[in-house]
Scaffold this motif. Structure first.
Motif, PDB file in Angstrom:
ATOM      1  N   GLN A  99       0.809  -1.209   0.000  1.00 38.18           N
ATOM      2  CA  GLN A  99       0.000   0.000   0.000  1.00 38.18           C
ATOM      3  C   GLN A  99       0.848   1.268   0.000  1.00 38.18           C
ATOM      4  O   GLN A  99       0.449   2.290  -0.563  1.00 38.18           O
ATOM      5  CB  GLN A  99      -0.937   0.014   1.216  1.00 38.18           C
ATOM      6  CG  GLN A  99      -2.047  -1.025   1.155  1.00 38.18           C
ATOM      7  CD  GLN A  99      -3.024  -0.866   2.305  1.00 38.18           C
ATOM      8  OE1 GLN A  99      -2.670  -0.419   3.389  1.00 38.18           O
ATOM      9  NE2 GLN A  99      -4.272  -1.232   2.064  1.00 38.18           N
ATOM     10  N   HIS A 100       2.015   1.184   0.634  1.00 38.45           N
ATOM     11  CA  HIS A 100       2.865   2.364   0.754  1.00 38.45           C
ATOM     12  C   HIS A 100       4.311   2.025   0.390  1.00 38.45           C
ATOM     13  O   HIS A 100       4.745   0.869   0.521  1.00 38.45           O
ATOM     14  CB  HIS A 100       2.817   2.929   2.176  1.00 38.45           C
ATOM     15  CG  HIS A 100       1.478   3.434   2.574  1.00 38.45           C
ATOM     16  ND1 HIS A 100       0.512   2.615   3.132  1.00 38.45           N
ATOM     17  CD2 HIS A 100       0.923   4.667   2.484  1.00 38.45           C
ATOM     18  CE1 HIS A 100      -0.582   3.324   3.361  1.00 38.45           C
ATOM     19  NE2 HIS A 100      -0.361   4.574   2.988  1.00 38.45           N
ATOM     20  N   SER A 127      -3.862   8.001   5.727  1.00 36.86           N
ATOM     21  CA  SER A 127      -3.169   7.035   4.878  1.00 36.86           C
ATOM     22  C   SER A 127      -2.886   7.528   3.467  1.00 36.86           C
ATOM     23  O   SER A 127      -2.004   7.010   2.788  1.00 36.86           O
ATOM     24  CB  SER A 127      -3.972   5.733   4.802  1.00 36.86           C
ATOM     25  OG  SER A 127      -5.232   5.963   4.200  1.00 36.86           O
ATOM     26  N   GLU A 128      -3.624   8.538   3.004  1.00 38.62           N
ATOM     27  CA  GLU A 128      -3.413   9.042   1.646  1.00 38.62           C
ATOM     28  C   GLU A 128      -2.417  10.187   1.574  1.00 38.62           C
ATOM     29  O   GLU A 128      -2.125  10.683   0.485  1.00 38.62           O
ATOM     30  CB  GLU A 128      -4.753   9.487   1.036  1.00 38.62           C
ATOM     31  CG  GLU A 128      -5.695   8.346   0.727  1.00 38.62           C
ATOM     32  CD  GLU A 128      -5.067   7.303  -0.199  1.00 38.62           C
ATOM     33  OE1 GLU A 128      -4.585   7.698  -1.271  1.00 38.62           O
ATOM     34  OE2 GLU A 128      -5.052   6.116   0.174  1.00 38.62           O
ATOM     35  N   PRO A 147       1.546   6.798  -0.473  1.00 34.28           N
ATOM     36  CA  PRO A 147       0.750   5.654  -0.945  1.00 34.28           C
ATOM     37  C   PRO A 147       1.154   5.297  -2.372  1.00 34.28           C
ATOM     38  O   PRO A 147       1.380   6.192  -3.205  1.00 34.28           O
ATOM     39  CB  PRO A 147      -0.687   6.175  -0.880  1.00 34.28           C
ATOM     40  CG  PRO A 147      -0.565   7.656  -0.948  1.00 34.28           C
ATOM     41  CD  PRO A 147       0.728   8.006  -0.275  1.00 34.28           C
ATOM     42  N   SER A 150      -1.659   6.105  -5.287  1.00 33.47           N
ATOM     43  CA  SER A 150      -1.897   7.512  -5.605  1.00 33.47           C
ATOM     44  C   SER A 150      -0.624   8.323  -5.368  1.00 33.47           C
ATOM     45  O   SER A 150      -0.664   9.406  -4.785  1.00 33.47           O
ATOM     46  CB  SER A 150      -3.048   8.070  -4.772  1.00 33.47           C
ATOM     47  OG  SER A 150      -2.812   7.876  -3.383  1.00 33.47           O
ATOM     48  N   LEU A 173      -3.394  15.776  -2.984  1.00 38.50           N
ATOM     49  CA  LEU A 173      -2.940  14.913  -1.898  1.00 38.50           C
ATOM     50  C   LEU A 173      -2.352  15.774  -0.784  1.00 38.50           C
ATOM     51  O   LEU A 173      -1.552  16.675  -1.054  1.00 38.50           O
ATOM     52  CB  LEU A 173      -1.873  13.937  -2.395  1.00 38.50           C
ATOM     53  CG  LEU A 173      -2.320  12.829  -3.349  1.00 38.50           C
ATOM     54  CD1 LEU A 173      -1.100  12.051  -3.843  1.00 38.50           C
ATOM     55  CD2 LEU A 173      -3.289  11.879  -2.651  1.00 38.50           C
TER      56      LEU A 173
END
Length: 240
Positions: A99-100, A127-128, A147, A150, A173
């Protein structure tokens, strides 16, 4: 989370130190700094996979020692930004991508696993968001955590923090700048090296500090520039 450590050819590393270090000294210094960095990176439990991106044979040996993957830089492109973008594309194409991703550089001998954990904790608050640890001058991007799905376009180079901030804004973001002494003290210039030597920190960067001492580089720098060394602000490191 994957942690990416891009490493250029050790022989070509730290060109800006050519005025005070020989080619062999620059190579040895960079390798010792990388060893200190990897020792701390491997102690961060939140990291699922450590990835080194480099063509240097020494990097492949270090990857084996620290149980990391090593992808050849030459298979990914030319130039730091292009190589890292291709690296991220390859990671994103995996069957189970993380995810990251976090990008760290090898010239941060004073970084600590604790600082990286603090940075990760900040990022997990949203988280974003993108979190960037800047250098002591406030213009660079020494660590980037974001992330993967994105992610922002990477814009390493002069003024990279401003460029990355603009990229995040263009993608709507949130971006947070993270300040930590060990993450801020990259070794690029003679002034940076003088500050490190003058600080005489014994409980951080053991490989780097031992090499600077045993090679005579520390003594040589201090003897050459006693007044300048006195004027250099030593790295601020929270002792642990």
């Amino acid at each position: 989370m994957w942690l990416i450590l891009p490493l250029k050819d050790f022989v070509k590393a730290k060109q800006r130190l050519s005025g005070c270090l020989s080619i062999s000294e620059r190579r040895a210094l960079f390798q010792h700094m990388v060893e200190d960095v990897l020792a701390q990176l491997s102690a961060v439990d939140e990291v699922d996979q450590l990835l080194i991106v480099s063509d240097d044979p020494a990097a492949h040996l270090l990857a084996e020692h620290f149980h990391a993957l090593c992808w050849p830089e030459s298979q990914l492109g030319s130039g730091l930004n292009a190589v890292l973008e291709a690296t991220l594309d390859r990671i994103a194409s995996l069957e189970k991508p993380p995810q990251h991703v976090m990008i760290v550089h090898g010239d941060l001998p004073l970084l600590s696993a604790a600082e990286l954990r603090d940075l990760i904790a900040v990022q997990r608050q949203a988280s974003e968001q993108v979190v960037i640890a800047t250098d002591r001058h406030g213009g660079g991007s020494n660590v980037v955590l974001m992330p993967l799905a994105s992610r922002i376009r990477l814009r390493y180079g002069e003024g990279s923090l401003a460029a990355h901030t603009a990229e995040a804004a263009a993608r709507n973001l949130p971006l947070q700048v993270f300040h930590a002494p060990g993450l801020a003290n990259d070794i690029d210039t003679r002034e940076d090296l003088l500050a490190l030597v003058s600080a005489g920190i014994s409980n951080r960067a053991p490989q780097t500090m031992r090499y600077l001492s045993e090679s005579g580089i520390a003594r040589r720098l201090l003897q050459m520039n006693p007044r300048e060394c006195a004027a250099v602000e030593p790295p601020r490191v929270v002792r642990s």
